[in-house]
Design an enzyme around this catalytic site. Structure first.
Site, PDB file in Angstrom:
ATOM      1  N   CYS A  92      21.208  42.932  -9.265  1.00  0.00           N
ATOM      2  CA  CYS A  92      21.286  41.515  -8.890  1.00  0.00           C
ATOM      3  C   CYS A  92      20.221  40.787  -9.387  1.00  0.00           C
ATOM      4  CB  CYS A  92      21.704  41.339  -7.527  1.00  0.00           C
ATOM      5  SG  CYS A  92      20.293  41.980  -6.495  1.00  0.00           S
ATOM      6  N   GLU A 105      16.737  43.889   3.979  1.00  0.00           N
ATOM      7  CA  GLU A 105      16.536  42.718   3.178  1.00  0.00           C
ATOM      8  C   GLU A 105      16.242  41.472   3.967  1.00  0.00           C
ATOM      9  OE1 GLU A 105      19.469  43.269  -0.053  1.00  0.00           O
ATOM     10  OE2 GLU A 105      18.331  44.897  -0.836  1.00  0.00           O
TER      11      GLU A 105
END
Length: 660
Positions: free
Chosen positions: A414, A321
């Protein structure tokens, strides 16, 4: 409606000075802050963003408690409080943050007006959080339930301070929105515990360390701003400066390779990097630290010039990420996590306030309309964790958090509550004021109110932006005998504009801009009107030639919007074989019935025919480019705003279009 005033801090805590007009939002500058600008108060009333926020309030937020219940987050809090039995539910040690981000979003929504049902959910969940907290202030259900009470033994992956940061931000939001102290008391107790445990060598504290996921740092700065307790600001400064000293193994992934003050580019996990830099900007704002400010300016420029996608999206790699190398900006494998877009907005807003420069709000606009908004479905019920710029013909979706199809919720959830909190607090990012006047950063319908040394000044904005380029601003509150400056951001993408102010008209040739601002100074009267007209002609955009993934391609843009082709709008074949005729004119068509009402861009292209190479998809050409045969018949291509893709049916999509 009037905003409730927060309850007074305890006598031992000096209250920060409050301006006459203040924004009820995530950033409230402390007394003596060294920022160029202060957030202004905005009430959105109509138009594009008002609609998106209404969906957030009506659909997304009310679903939060049910989703948190079904995923086990609330169950874990009951287990930690001793009011339920069973096993911990969730795959990660940071699942508590989904609760805290939802609470923050709900608090910002409550600041817009009363909702009995939402308020009841908020109070019920706050009580759960308070009951789960341990007597010394510590709170993390994973470590309390799964790790037998073990604390701070896995700072690299444990995310205990990351969770604390989101709890603090939720508490600040709730206190600012309602004036009630319950959640703020929980957050302060946790912050005091952290302050008693963490500190530099020689401080007598138990641990010299930082969390593998920055977040608590900017939260501590905001807790200082809310309470006036300087210990929290100093603790935030300690954490920021300890990154890059090998406390987490020295990896770039978690910002531990080089200290912020010495870094020359953004690197590692995109969200972690940007949360850390938002905190550095906060510290520079509150302390006047010139070195941190310089680092922020340097790293923001490195990010925007070499590591930012056209949509404002950030992150090249799925596996970690994270940012890639300079100009490593893939299409179908672009990560562009929704949370990274949110973090970008948060950092850029702090840099805009600190410096007064409009370029930061240029990036905010691009990110909001494209890289961020694509992460939320038009109905407010489904989400994208990643936001690629291409989905190929025949794509096989991996599912889960890396899916290119919208999902109801995620195992690592998230992004949805993070998007909820940005939409609920969006008005905070639209305008600012200083001693000289009011600055309009983003154009949306509503009332914008700033503080001119204790005197309110305001304008009413009416606009059909981003579909229409006319923005009308009517002066409301204004001192009768004092000139002030109304500053309008001229977007970086805008090649031509006109401004009418009373009997005077300007265009780009005779209306000078400073730092991206068009400044109109005069002694205003109520009812004075300014009309800014931005040219929204569609345009083709090419990338820096060092971006190998899109060399020979162009993208379609109109105003602040990036456009894409979707298979559903372009039948007759896939999208991988489309070639755009860049010599043909672009035209626009507003489609009120499509995707909630959008303006489409129509282009001309052809479908190329590649000769069959048999079993081997490569051709030896003696150095020449392999020949392809375009179809003789041109095809009309329909492009829709990128934010609206993946809302109808699964299929191919692409932003960058080959021209040969």
């Amino acid at each position: 409606m009037p905003r409730p005033r927060p309850a007074a801090p305890s006598a031992s805590t000096p209250a920060p000075a409050e301006p006459a007009v203040t924004s009820t939002g995530p950033v409230r500058l402390g007394p003596g802050a060294k920022a160029a600008l202060t957030p202004a108060a905005v009430g959105l009333r109509a138009g594009f963003w008002s609609t998106r926020r209404e969906v957030n309030a009506r659909v997304s937020l009310p679903q939060g408690p049910q989703l948190l219940e079904s995923a086990g987050n609330l169950h874990n809090l009951r287990l930690a409080a001793g009011t339920a039995e069973g096993e911990f539910r969730g795959a990660y040690p940071f699942v508590d943050t989904d609760v805290y981000k939802w609470l923050e979003a709900a608090a910002w929504q409550l600041a817009q007006g009363s909702s009995a049902e939402l308020e009841a959910d908020v109070e019920r969940i706050i009580a759960l959080v308070a009951d789960a907290q341990q007597p010394d202030g510590y709170l993390n259900t994973w470590f309390q339930l799964v790790k037998g009470g073990e604390r701070y033994k896995d700072l690299r992956w444990g995310h205990e301070l990351y969770c604390a940061g989101h709890l603090i931000q939720a508490a600040v939001a709730h206190h600012r929105a309602t004036g009630r102290p319950q959640l703020l008391d929980v957050a302060r107790k946790f912050a005091d515990h952290v302050d008693s445990v963490f500190g530099p060598p020689g401080s007598g504290k138990e641990i010299d360390g930082v969390d593998g996921h920055p977040e608590v740092e900017t939260a501590l700065v905001e807790l200082y701003r809310e309470t006036g307790e300087r210990r929290y600001l100093e603790l935030a400064g300690y954490f920021v400066d300890r990154f890059g000293h090998g406390l987490l193994g020295g990896e770039a992934y978690c910002q531990d390779r080089v200290p912020v003050r010495e870094a020359d580019t953004v690197e590692g996990h995109a969200v972690r990097q940007l949360y850390l830099l938002a905190a550095a900007a906060d510290l520079a704002t509150e302390t006047g630290d010139a070195e941190l400010r310089s680092a922020g300016e340097r790293l923001w420029r490195a990010m925007t010039t070499t590591k930012t996608h056209l949509t404002g999206g950030l992150g090249a790699h799925h596996d970690q990420e994270d940012f890639g190398d300079p100009y490593e900006l893939p299409n179908e494998r672009a990560y562009c996590e929704t949370c990274a877009a949110i973090a970008s907005v948060q950092w850029s807003w702090r840099m805009a306030l600190l410096t007064g420069e409009a370029r930061y709000s240029d990036l905010i606009e691009r990110t909001l309309y494209n890289g961020f908004l694509a992460g939320v479905s038009l109905d407010g019920e489904r989400w994208l964790y990643v936001n690629p710029l291409q989905v190929r013909d025949g794509h096989t979706d991996p599912g889960g958090d890396q899916s290119a199809r919208r999902t109801r919720w995620f195992r690592c959830a998230c992004c949805p509550p993070n998007a909820m909190r940005l939409l609920a607090s969006l008005e905070h990012y639209l305008a600012s004021s200083d001693a000289g006047g009011l600055q309009i950063h983003q154009y949306a319908g509503g009332r914008y109110t700033g503080d001119l040394d204790g005197v309110p000044v305001s304008v009413e904005v009416e606009t059909g932006y981003p579909w229409q380029g006319a923005i009308s601003l009517t002066v409301g509150d204004t001192p009768a005998d004092r000139p002030w400056t109304l500053s309008l951001r001229v977007p970086q993408w805008c090649a031509a504009y006109r401004v009418r102010c009373g009997d005077t008209e300007y265009d780009r040739s005779d209306a000078p801009e400073a730092d991206g601002w068009l400044r109109l100074e005069r002694t205003w009267a109520p009812g004075d009107r300014v009309v800014l007209e931005l040219d929204l002609a569609p345009r083709l955009t090419a990338a820096d030639p060092r971006v190998d993934a899109v060399r020979g391609c162009v993208a379609i843009e109109r105003g602040p919007l990036v456009y894409c082709l979707e298979q559903v709008d372009n039948p007759g074949g896939g999208l991988d074989d489309i070639v755009l005729d860049r010599a043909a004119a672009l035209s626009v068509r507003h489609r009120p019935e499509l995707l909630g009402g959008v303006t489409t861009v129509l282009a001309t292209g052809r479908r190329r025919r590649v000769p069959d190479a048999g079993w081997w998809p490569y051709t030896s050409t003696g150095g020449a480019a392999p020949e392809t045969e375009p179809d003789d018949a041109p095809v009309e291509l329909t492009a829709v705003p990128y934010y609206a893709w993946a809302n109808r049916q699964d299929g191919a999509m692409r932003v960058w279009l080959p021209t040969s």
